[in-house]
Design a protein around this motif. Sequence first.
Motif, PDB file in Angstrom:
ATOM      1  N   ARG A 251      38.765  41.185  42.321  1.00  0.00           N
ATOM      2  CA  ARG A 251      39.990  41.989  42.376  1.00  0.00           C
ATOM      3  C   ARG A 251      40.299  42.574  41.003  1.00  0.00           C
ATOM      4  NH1 ARG A 251      45.383  38.684  42.031  1.00  0.00           N
ATOM      5  NH2 ARG A 251      44.335  38.323  40.039  1.00  0.00           N
ATOM      6  N   ASP A 252      40.223  41.760  39.966  1.00  0.00           N
ATOM      7  CA  ASP A 252      40.560  42.232  38.613  1.00  0.00           C
ATOM      8  C   ASP A 252      39.524  43.224  38.080  1.00  0.00           C
ATOM      9  OD1 ASP A 252      42.747  40.663  38.782  1.00  0.00           O
ATOM     10  OD2 ASP A 252      42.177  39.252  37.196  1.00  0.00           O
TER      11      ASP A 252
ATOM     12  N   MET B  69      37.872  45.271  39.783  1.00  0.00           N
ATOM     13  CA  MET B  69      37.901  46.529  40.551  1.00  0.00           C
ATOM     14  C   MET B  69      38.607  47.627  39.740  1.00  0.00           C
ATOM     15  SD  MET B  69      36.756  46.678  43.883  1.00  0.00           S
ATOM     16  CE  MET B  69      35.744  45.479  44.755  1.00  0.00           C
ATOM     17  N   THR B  70      39.457  47.205  38.779  1.00  0.00           N
ATOM     18  CA  THR B  70      40.179  48.206  37.973  1.00  0.00           C
ATOM     19  C   THR B  70      39.453  48.474  36.660  1.00  0.00           C
ATOM     20  OG1 THR B  70      41.501  46.390  37.069  1.00  0.00           O
ATOM     21  CG2 THR B  70      42.436  47.597  38.942  1.00  0.00           C
ATOM     22  N   GLY B  71      38.184  48.022  36.549  1.00  0.00           N
ATOM     23  CA  GLY B  71      37.393  48.337  35.355  1.00  0.00           C
ATOM     24  C   GLY B  71      36.966  47.084  34.603  1.00  0.00           C
ATOM     25  N   ALA B  72      36.078  47.306  33.621  1.00  0.00           N
ATOM     26  CA  ALA B  72      35.526  46.195  32.836  1.00  0.00           C
ATOM     27  C   ALA B  72      36.653  45.416  32.139  1.00  0.00           C
ATOM     28  CB  ALA B  72      34.549  46.731  31.795  1.00  0.00           C
ATOM     29  N   LYS B  73      36.445  44.134  32.015  1.00  0.00           N
ATOM     30  CA  LYS B  73      37.450  43.280  31.365  1.00  0.00           C
ATOM     31  C   LYS B  73      36.775  42.304  30.407  1.00  0.00           C
ATOM     32  CE  LYS B  73      41.137  44.508  33.958  1.00  0.00           C
ATOM     33  NZ  LYS B  73      40.452  45.568  34.685  1.00  0.00           N
ATOM     34  N   ARG B  74      37.530  41.930  29.351  1.00  0.00           N
ATOM     35  CA  ARG B  74      37.072  40.869  28.457  1.00  0.00           C
ATOM     36  C   ARG B  74      37.421  39.514  29.061  1.00  0.00           C
ATOM     37  NH1 ARG B  74      37.604  42.043  22.214  1.00  0.00           N
ATOM     38  NH2 ARG B  74      37.463  44.308  22.124  1.00  0.00           N
ATOM     39  N   ASN B  75      36.768  38.491  28.564  1.00  0.00           N
ATOM     40  CA  ASN B  75      37.045  37.127  29.012  1.00  0.00           C
ATOM     41  C   ASN B  75      38.538  36.806  28.871  1.00  0.00           C
ATOM     42  OD1 ASN B  75      35.596  34.258  29.463  1.00  0.00           O
ATOM     43  ND2 ASN B  75      37.344  34.018  28.100  1.00  0.00           N
ATOM     44  N   THR B  76      39.111  37.175  27.722  1.00  0.00           N
ATOM     45  CA  THR B  76      40.528  36.859  27.466  1.00  0.00           C
ATOM     46  C   THR B  76      41.442  37.556  28.469  1.00  0.00           C
ATOM     47  OG1 THR B  76      40.378  38.608  25.807  1.00  0.00           O
ATOM     48  CG2 THR B  76      40.410  36.321  24.988  1.00  0.00           C
TER      49      THR B  76
ATOM     50  N   SER C 206      44.966  37.109  33.296  1.00  0.00           N
ATOM     51  CA  SER C 206      45.469  37.579  34.609  1.00  0.00           C
ATOM     52  C   SER C 206      45.223  36.541  35.711  1.00  0.00           C
ATOM     53  CB  SER C 206      44.811  38.905  34.977  1.00  0.00           C
ATOM     54  OG  SER C 206      43.414  38.714  35.121  1.00  0.00           O
ATOM     55  N   LEU C 207      44.286  35.619  35.464  1.00  0.00           N
ATOM     56  CA  LEU C 207      43.976  34.619  36.496  1.00  0.00           C
ATOM     57  C   LEU C 207      44.708  33.312  36.177  1.00  0.00           C
ATOM     58  CD1 LEU C 207      40.171  35.421  36.604  1.00  0.00           C
ATOM     59  CD2 LEU C 207      41.842  35.949  38.408  1.00  0.00           C
ATOM     60  N   HIS C 208      45.981  33.324  36.480  1.00  0.00           N
ATOM     61  CA  HIS C 208      46.845  32.177  36.114  1.00  0.00           C
ATOM     62  C   HIS C 208      46.271  30.865  36.637  1.00  0.00           C
ATOM     63  CE1 HIS C 208      49.598  35.356  35.150  1.00  0.00           C
ATOM     64  NE2 HIS C 208      49.547  35.809  36.379  1.00  0.00           N
TER      65      HIS C 208
END
Lengths: 109, 109
Positions: B29-30, B32-39, B44-46
């Motif tokens: 899900r996260d 899907m809105t583009g590349a993300k860093r580990n942090t 966002s994944l509480h």
Amino acid sequence: MVTKDKMPECDVATTVEIIGSKWKTLIIRDLMTGAKRNTELKHSLHGISQKVLTESLKSMIDDKIVERIDFKKNPPHVEYQLTELGNTLLPVIEAMKEWGQFYKKHLTI
Amino acid sequence: MVTKDKMPECDVATTVEIIGSKWKTLIIRDLMTGAKRNTELKHSLHGISQKVLTESLKSMIDDKIVERIDFKKNPPHVEYQLTELGNTLLPVIEAMKEWGQFYKKHLTI
């Protein structure tokens, strides 16, 4: 059971909260073809323990997507089926089915 | 990583095998809105632990739905993004999103 105020804000997270475990998704898949007895579910869900099956069914009943039907017979006869609300999960299961087919075609090894 | 010969016969079970955990679905899900860093993912994944995040990402990379991008910088800069194959999961996530909205409307308590 997750009450309205405790429900995640994110809609995807809500669905994951309700059906997000491997076994719950597969139980829903099996109940999509009609009511089943515990023994039938145990048979089709290879590797599930009775404890996990019982807990999953209880949680899904609490979340109102599965209902338990007691035929009041002797010996006891109980079946589980999707509620009307549970049946609205069909598009999720269908999307998973399509993706699974697609993924397997893409697997080279 | 599940190889072709070990893949479940059932297509729904195949999808569950690949994305069937709570956290993997939410990672997808996260991303899907583009590349993300580990942090960013951790934020966002509480409630996810670093161990589970690292293991989930590794498993998703093995299953070819996520890729790791190392920008070869100092200090190190790494991002994770969905592969082309990973992006084909959009209909599953969309179906989950729609069902989550629907379910919340139905919740009375």
